[in-house]
Design an enzyme around this catalytic site. Structure first.
Site, PDB file in Angstrom:
ATOM      1  N   GLU A   1       0.864  -1.188   0.000  1.00  0.00           N
ATOM      2  CA  GLU A   1       0.000   0.000   0.000  1.00  0.00           C
ATOM      3  C   GLU A   1       0.897   1.233   0.000  1.00  0.00           C
ATOM      4  O   GLU A   1       1.641   1.467   0.949  1.00  0.00           O
ATOM      5  CB  GLU A   1      -0.878   0.015   1.252  1.00  0.00           C
ATOM      6  CG  GLU A   1      -1.601   1.333   1.477  1.00  0.00           C
ATOM      7  CD  GLU A   1      -2.095   1.507   2.910  1.00  0.00           C
ATOM      8  OE1 GLU A   1      -2.367   2.663   3.300  1.00  0.00           O
ATOM      9  OE2 GLU A   1      -2.199   0.487   3.633  1.00  0.00           O
TER      10      GLU A   1
ATOM     11  N   LYS B   1     -10.758  -2.224   6.899  1.00  0.00           N
ATOM     12  CA  LYS B   1      -9.517  -1.978   7.641  1.00  0.00           C
ATOM     13  C   LYS B   1      -9.879  -1.470   9.039  1.00  0.00           C
ATOM     14  O   LYS B   1     -10.517  -0.423   9.183  1.00  0.00           O
ATOM     15  CB  LYS B   1      -8.698  -0.927   6.884  1.00  0.00           C
ATOM     16  CG  LYS B   1      -7.571  -0.287   7.653  1.00  0.00           C
ATOM     17  CD  LYS B   1      -6.935   0.808   6.797  1.00  0.00           C
ATOM     18  CE  LYS B   1      -6.046   1.714   7.594  1.00  0.00           C
ATOM     19  NZ  LYS B   1      -5.422   2.769   6.757  1.00  0.00           N
TER      20      LYS B   1
END
Length: 218
Positions: free
Chosen positions: A43, A132
């Site tokens: 990421e 998340k």
């Protein structure tokens, strides 16, 4: 690459390394250190300068061998730019329904950040693929167990506070993957990318052990 293939690869690998740096050059060096250590899902945070260029460069270098996502994505406009630059999944620190819709339009996994049951349900109703749980270092792995009592169907990925020592707990309590930040990338702050690679190898090895242990106990 099909959306389901991307999700399967994230779940199979079990971890996403967070690439966050003060310059594009440092971000690329950090990403390469993680890749050299065997981590293949990254990421790249939008708090990094020239994030789009970093994504494009990594895509050109590694093609389909590495899954590239964009992080700290706050709005659909940023999500679209990231996707066009090569991002294969989008991670946000919060729930933005329009961002999730943008991801679904392009069939790119959306992974918004949430902390409470209300936020998690809102994200799922909007079409999130993985939620998340953030910031993970504000609570212990047992929080995942608490969340999964009323929400056993929710695919949760804690981010923040995940270490080699506690990673197994996060999975045993029901996480489908983890986001790993400073416990992996910390040495990059002093330019020690070799140490990041060593840590990455350790995380990959530990993940294999955890997956095997969980499979055996199932």
């Amino acid at each position: 690459m099909l959306k389901i293939t991307i999700l399967q690869r994230i779940l199979s690998g079990g971890m996403v390394a967070i690439v966050r740096a003060d310059s594009a050059e440092a971000a690329l060096a950090l990403a390469e250190a993680c890749i050299s250590g065997g981590i293949t899902a990254l990421e790249v945070a939008f708090t990094t300068p020239d994030t789009l260029d970093v994504l494009k460069t990594l895509r050109q270098r590694h093609g389909a061998d590495v899954l590239l996502g964009a992080g700290t994505v706050l709005d659909p406009e940023t999500a679209r730019m990231a996707i066009l630059a090569g991002a294969q999944f989008i991670i946000s620190p919060s729930v933005n329904v329009e961002t999730i819709r943008m991801c679904n339009r392009y069939q790119v996994p959306a992974m918004p950040g949430a902390m409470t049951p209300t936020e998690i349900v809102t994200a799922l109703e909007a079409g999130a693929d993985i939620v998340k749980i953030f910031p993970g270092d504000s609570f212990s792995p047992s929080y995942i167990k608490a969340l999964r009592a009323p929400l056993p169907h929710a695919p949760l990925m804690p981010t923040g506070g995940v270490t080699l020592e506690n990673m197994e707990e996060w999975f045993r309590y029901g996480s489908v993957a983890v986001g790993i930040g400073s416990s992996l990338t910390g040495p990059a702050q002093t330019g020690d990318y070799a140490a990041v690679t060593v840590k990455a190898r350790a995380f990959v090895h530990r993940m294999k052990e955890i997956k095997a242990d969980i499979k055996d106990s199932a």
